[in-house]
Scaffold this motif. Structure first.
Motif, PDB file in Angstrom:
ATOM      1  N   ALA A  88       0.651  -1.533  -0.340  1.00 18.18           N
ATOM      2  CA  ALA A  88       0.179  -0.257  -0.258  1.00 18.18           C
ATOM      3  C   ALA A  88       0.919   1.043  -0.023  1.00 18.18           C
ATOM      4  O   ALA A  88       0.907   1.933  -0.473  1.00 18.18           O
ATOM      5  N   ILE A  89       1.659   0.905   0.932  1.00 14.23           N
ATOM      6  CA  ILE A  89       2.643   2.411   0.762  1.00 14.23           C
ATOM      7  C   ILE A  89       3.796   2.253  -0.558  1.00 14.23           C
ATOM      8  O   ILE A  89       3.467   3.525  -0.853  1.00 14.23           O
ATOM      9  N   LEU A  90       4.271   0.960  -1.319  1.00 14.47           N
ATOM     10  CA  LEU A  90       4.549   1.262  -2.128  1.00 14.47           C
ATOM     11  C   LEU A  90       3.045   1.684  -4.019  1.00 14.47           C
ATOM     12  O   LEU A  90       4.251   3.062  -4.423  1.00 14.47           O
ATOM     13  N   ALA A  91       1.928   2.107  -3.298  1.00 14.01           N
ATOM     14  CA  ALA A  91       1.439   2.218  -4.268  1.00 14.01           C
ATOM     15  C   ALA A  91       1.163   3.940  -4.023  1.00 14.01           C
ATOM     16  O   ALA A  91       1.006   4.288  -5.253  1.00 14.01           O
ATOM     17  N   ALA A  92       1.170   4.067  -3.139  1.00 13.52           N
ATOM     18  CA  ALA A  92       1.390   5.852  -2.422  1.00 13.52           C
ATOM     19  C   ALA A  92       2.933   6.509  -3.320  1.00 13.52           C
ATOM     20  O   ALA A  92       2.185   7.406  -3.355  1.00 13.52           O
ATOM     21  N   CYS A  93       3.480   5.531  -2.802  1.00 14.07           N
ATOM     22  CA  CYS A  93       4.363   6.302  -3.554  1.00 14.07           C
ATOM     23  C   CYS A  93       5.095   6.173  -5.251  1.00 14.07           C
ATOM     24  O   CYS A  93       5.825   6.717  -5.343  1.00 14.07           O
ATOM     25  N   SER A  94       3.778   5.446  -5.674  1.00  8.51           N
ATOM     26  CA  SER A  94       3.843   5.820  -6.936  1.00  8.51           C
ATOM     27  C   SER A  94       2.800   6.537  -7.766  1.00  8.51           C
ATOM     28  O   SER A  94       2.373   5.778  -8.713  1.00  8.51           O
ATOM     29  N   SER A  95       1.994   6.866  -6.986  1.00  3.68           N
ATOM     30  CA  SER A  95       0.665   7.413  -7.949  1.00  3.68           C
ATOM     31  C   SER A  95       0.698   8.405  -8.847  1.00  3.68           C
ATOM     32  O   SER A  95       2.044   8.902  -9.061  1.00  3.68           O
ATOM     33  N   ALA A  96      -0.168   8.113  -9.724  1.00  4.90           N
ATOM     34  CA  ALA A  96      -0.347   9.103 -10.833  1.00  4.90           C
ATOM     35  C   ALA A  96      -0.266  10.872 -11.071  1.00  4.90           C
ATOM     36  O   ALA A  96      -0.827  11.122 -12.004  1.00  4.90           O
ATOM     37  N   SER A  97      -0.572  11.259  -9.539  1.00  7.55           N
ATOM     38  CA  SER A  97      -1.684  12.376  -9.419  1.00  7.55           C
ATOM     39  C   SER A  97      -0.851  13.403  -9.670  1.00  7.55           C
ATOM     40  O   SER A  97      -0.937  14.603  -9.773  1.00  7.55           O
ATOM     41  N   PRO A  98       0.827  13.043 -10.085  1.00  5.86           N
ATOM     42  CA  PRO A  98       0.894  14.806 -10.480  1.00  5.86           C
ATOM     43  C   PRO A  98       0.211  15.459 -11.607  1.00  5.86           C
ATOM     44  O   PRO A  98       1.009  16.277 -11.999  1.00  5.86           O
ATOM     45  N   MET A  99       0.124  14.604 -12.206  1.00 12.45           N
ATOM     46  CA  MET A  99      -1.114  14.395 -13.984  1.00 12.45           C
ATOM     47  C   MET A  99      -1.464  15.828 -13.524  1.00 12.45           C
ATOM     48  O   MET A  99      -1.876  16.195 -14.829  1.00 12.45           O
ATOM     49  N   TRP A 100      -2.301  15.692 -12.086  1.00 13.78           N
ATOM     50  CA  TRP A 100      -3.230  16.769 -12.227  1.00 13.78           C
ATOM     51  C   TRP A 100      -2.886  18.132 -11.859  1.00 13.78           C
ATOM     52  O   TRP A 100      -2.870  18.371 -10.541  1.00 13.78           O
ATOM     53  N   THR A 101      -2.123  18.831 -12.708  1.00 16.87           N
ATOM     54  CA  THR A 101      -1.291  20.212 -12.711  1.00 16.87           C
ATOM     55  C   THR A 101      -2.019  21.167 -11.979  1.00 16.87           C
ATOM     56  O   THR A 101      -1.449  22.126 -11.962  1.00 16.87           O
ATOM     57  N   ALA A 102      -3.767  21.142 -12.007  1.00 13.78           N
ATOM     58  CA  ALA A 102      -5.021  22.034 -11.292  1.00 13.78           C
ATOM     59  C   ALA A 102      -4.137  22.303  -9.641  1.00 13.78           C
ATOM     60  O   ALA A 102      -4.905  23.181  -9.179  1.00 13.78           O
ATOM     61  N   ASN A 103      -3.778  20.976  -9.103  1.00 18.52           N
ATOM     62  CA  ASN A 103      -3.467  20.967  -7.975  1.00 18.52           C
ATOM     63  C   ASN A 103      -1.778  21.036  -8.130  1.00 18.52           C
ATOM     64  O   ASN A 103      -1.388  21.135  -6.815  1.00 18.52           O
ATOM     65  N   ALA A 104      -1.447  21.591  -9.075  1.00 17.89           N
ATOM     66  CA  ALA A 104       0.529  21.602  -9.112  1.00 17.89           C
ATOM     67  C   ALA A 104       0.455  23.447  -8.081  1.00 17.89           C
ATOM     68  O   ALA A 104       1.482  22.631  -7.454  1.00 17.89           O
ATOM     69  N   ALA A 105      -0.115  24.435  -7.926  1.00 10.62           N
ATOM     70  CA  ALA A 105      -0.066  25.703  -7.488  1.00 10.62           C
ATOM     71  C   ALA A 105      -0.798  26.561  -7.340  1.00 10.62           C
ATOM     72  O   ALA A 105      -1.814  26.278  -8.704  1.00 10.62           O
ATOM     73  N   GLY A 151      -4.284  23.971  -4.124  1.00  7.85           N
ATOM     74  CA  GLY A 151      -3.443  24.463  -5.649  1.00  7.85           C
ATOM     75  C   GLY A 151      -5.046  24.791  -5.907  1.00  7.85           C
ATOM     76  O   GLY A 151      -6.006  26.265  -5.635  1.00  7.85           O
ATOM     77  N   ALA A 152      -4.570  25.352  -7.319  1.00  2.92           N
ATOM     78  CA  ALA A 152      -5.321  26.443  -8.494  1.00  2.92           C
ATOM     79  C   ALA A 152      -6.745  25.740  -8.620  1.00  2.92           C
ATOM     80  O   ALA A 152      -7.790  25.837  -9.314  1.00  2.92           O
ATOM     81  N   ALA A 153      -7.144  24.467  -7.835  1.00  5.31           N
ATOM     82  CA  ALA A 153      -8.345  23.299  -8.912  1.00  5.31           C
ATOM     83  C   ALA A 153      -8.858  24.110  -7.157  1.00  5.31           C
ATOM     84  O   ALA A 153     -10.619  24.184  -7.684  1.00  5.31           O
TER      85      ALA A 153
END
Length: 449
Positions: free
Chosen positions: A95-112, A175-177
């Motif tokens: 479960a920790i590996l899955a969290a550290c492998s998340s695809a979530s950075p693709m959603w850049t509305a949350n980047a900043a 972020g911007a979301a």
């Protein structure tokens, strides 16, 4: 036109997967452990970027993150060579590996959160990476995000970069979301609109009963101060807690704005009439008429809005002053939503065109067109100061598609995350990408001595 709203879309990474990590995001948890197609996901995102570029909109690319995040795994006690760290995590704590492998950075509305020069005290564009403190798998993003943003917007004469807010629940920042800016023209002073889910220190504000409220009032206020915004041109509003409990985890799932227009659901905000009135009054003080396009519950329910991501759309300003709305295919296949959109186009209002994109790989993980992009208002000189290699063009589109085909798998399951070869594949791809986008060394594996 002397100023533009540029959209910088997140490029889906080589480890795009569905781990169902985001409690409160119905699409994310509903598709947990379904096999993904990273190559198709990246191609779908690139196709949207290229289509908007071809329509004349300013479009850029924001690079994905290194995954699995080996540095985060080491911090949690996994040791050995990098491949061994991943293998140990897969055996001992998947479960920790899955969290550290998340695809979530693709959603850049949350980047900043980004404030343009026309609004800030020092006349520069300000960036604050989101700490994304509510979810562990997202809280590990902001350091890399900050380095990437600095590589994209490097000129300190035009751009100011802040560190993320303290990584603590009282200052949870998404972020911007949860941020929109209203204006007449992009290079003129506007009103910045911050939406929060709860107040951390003031218990008078209501809270959702089921799902977490990720953005705090205190975080939004801190960013307004950091960016040097005038209180006369800022509005803070609270999300309706009941809509959060129906899966509206960010404001951009229930409303979207551009220029002087807010497209929103009837159940978006607490004390909605007051919020709209304050926005109208503050824009009127700038000589701008505020236009609120409200979708009634009887036309589109909150449940249908979440299912279709009607409001997780992009509103793009066309040369004639009207707005184009970019929606996912799910809006077309949700009957009442599509019927409403047809009525909207015929209403004579500010939105008079719709474009539909197939973003199923992103939608299955809980993000639509608006999640994939970070908006940055820029004047001509600021646009000229942006790293030109990240701006979409025919050549970049062809190069990135070839890069995806070379490096990405066409099927990935959560079981594959423990394969040390996947880490090597990701690093090889990203090392090449930083050369394509001229980012320099932004990833932890590139910075290691």
């Amino acid at each position: 036109m002397n100023a533009f709203e540029a959209n910088f879309d997140g490029l889906v990474g080589p480890t795009h997967n569905y781990a169902g990590l985001s409690y409160g995001n119905v699409a994310s948890t509903g598709n947990q452990n379904v096999a993904s197609n990273p190559r198709e996901a990246a191609r779908q995102g690139l196709a949207k970027m290229k289509a908007l570029h071809d329509l004349g909109f300013k479009q850029g690319v924001l690079a994905p993150h290194e995954r699995p995040d080996v540095a985060a795994l080491r911090q949690l006690g996994f040791s050995g060579g990098d491949g061994e760290v991943v293998a140990k995590a897969a055996r001992q704590a998947p479960a920790i590996l899955a969290a550290c492998s998340s695809a979530s950075p693709m959603w850049t509305a949350n980047a900043a959160t980004v404030s343009p020069a026309a609004d800030t005290a020092d006349g520069r564009v300000h960036f604050t990476p989101a700490n994304l403190n509510n979810k562990f798998h997202r809280s590990i993003e902001h350091a890399t995000t900050g380095r990437i943003l600095r590589a994209m917007f490097p000129d300190e004469r035009h751009f100011a970069h802040h560190p993320a807010l303290p990584a603590q629940m009282h200052f949870g920042d998404e972020g911007a979301a949860n941020h929109t800016r209203f204006c007449q023209e992009y290079d003129q002073p506007g009103v910045e609109f911050f939406v929060f889910g709860q107040a951390a220190f003031d218990t008078r504000y209501p809270r959702p009963a089921k799902f977490p409220a990720r953005q705090t009032l205190e975080a939004s206020e801190a960013i307004a101060r950091l960016h040097g915004l005038s209180p006369e041109r800022v509005v803070f509003a609270q999300q309706d807690p009941d809509t959060i409990d129906q899966g509206v985890f960010h404001n951009d799932v229930i409303s979207v704005g551009n220029r002087n227009v807010l497209f929103h659901h009837q159940q978006s905000f607490v004390d909605q009439a007051r919020v709209l009135g304050e926005l109208s009054a503050k824009l009127a003080a700038l000589g701008t008429e505020f236009v609120a396009v409200q979708v009634p519950e009887e036309a589109v329910s909150v449940e249908e809005a979440v299912k279709s991501y009607l409001f997780n759309s992009q509103l793009l300003s066309k040369p004639d002053g009207k707005l184009l709305i970019v929606v996912p295919e799910e809006c077309h296949t949700t009957p009442r939503v599509w019927a409403y959109l047809q009525q909207l186009l015929q209403s004579g209002g500010p939105i008079d065109e719709v474009r539909v994109f197939d973003l199923k790989q992103s939608m299955r993980n809980g993000g639509g067109p608006a999640c994939l992009r970070l908006r940055v208002a820029l004047n001509q000189s600021e646009l000229a100061a942006v790293n030109p290699a990240v701006m979409m063009s025919d050549a970049l589109f062809a190069t990135l598609n070839g890069w995806v085909d070379k490096h990405y798998r066409d099927r990935l399951s959560t079981e594959d995350l423990g394969d040390p070869r996947l880490l090597d594949e990701c690093r090889t791809a990203l090392d090449e990408l930083t050369q394509i986008l001229r980012l320099g060394s932004v990833y932890p594996f590139q910075l290691a001595v």
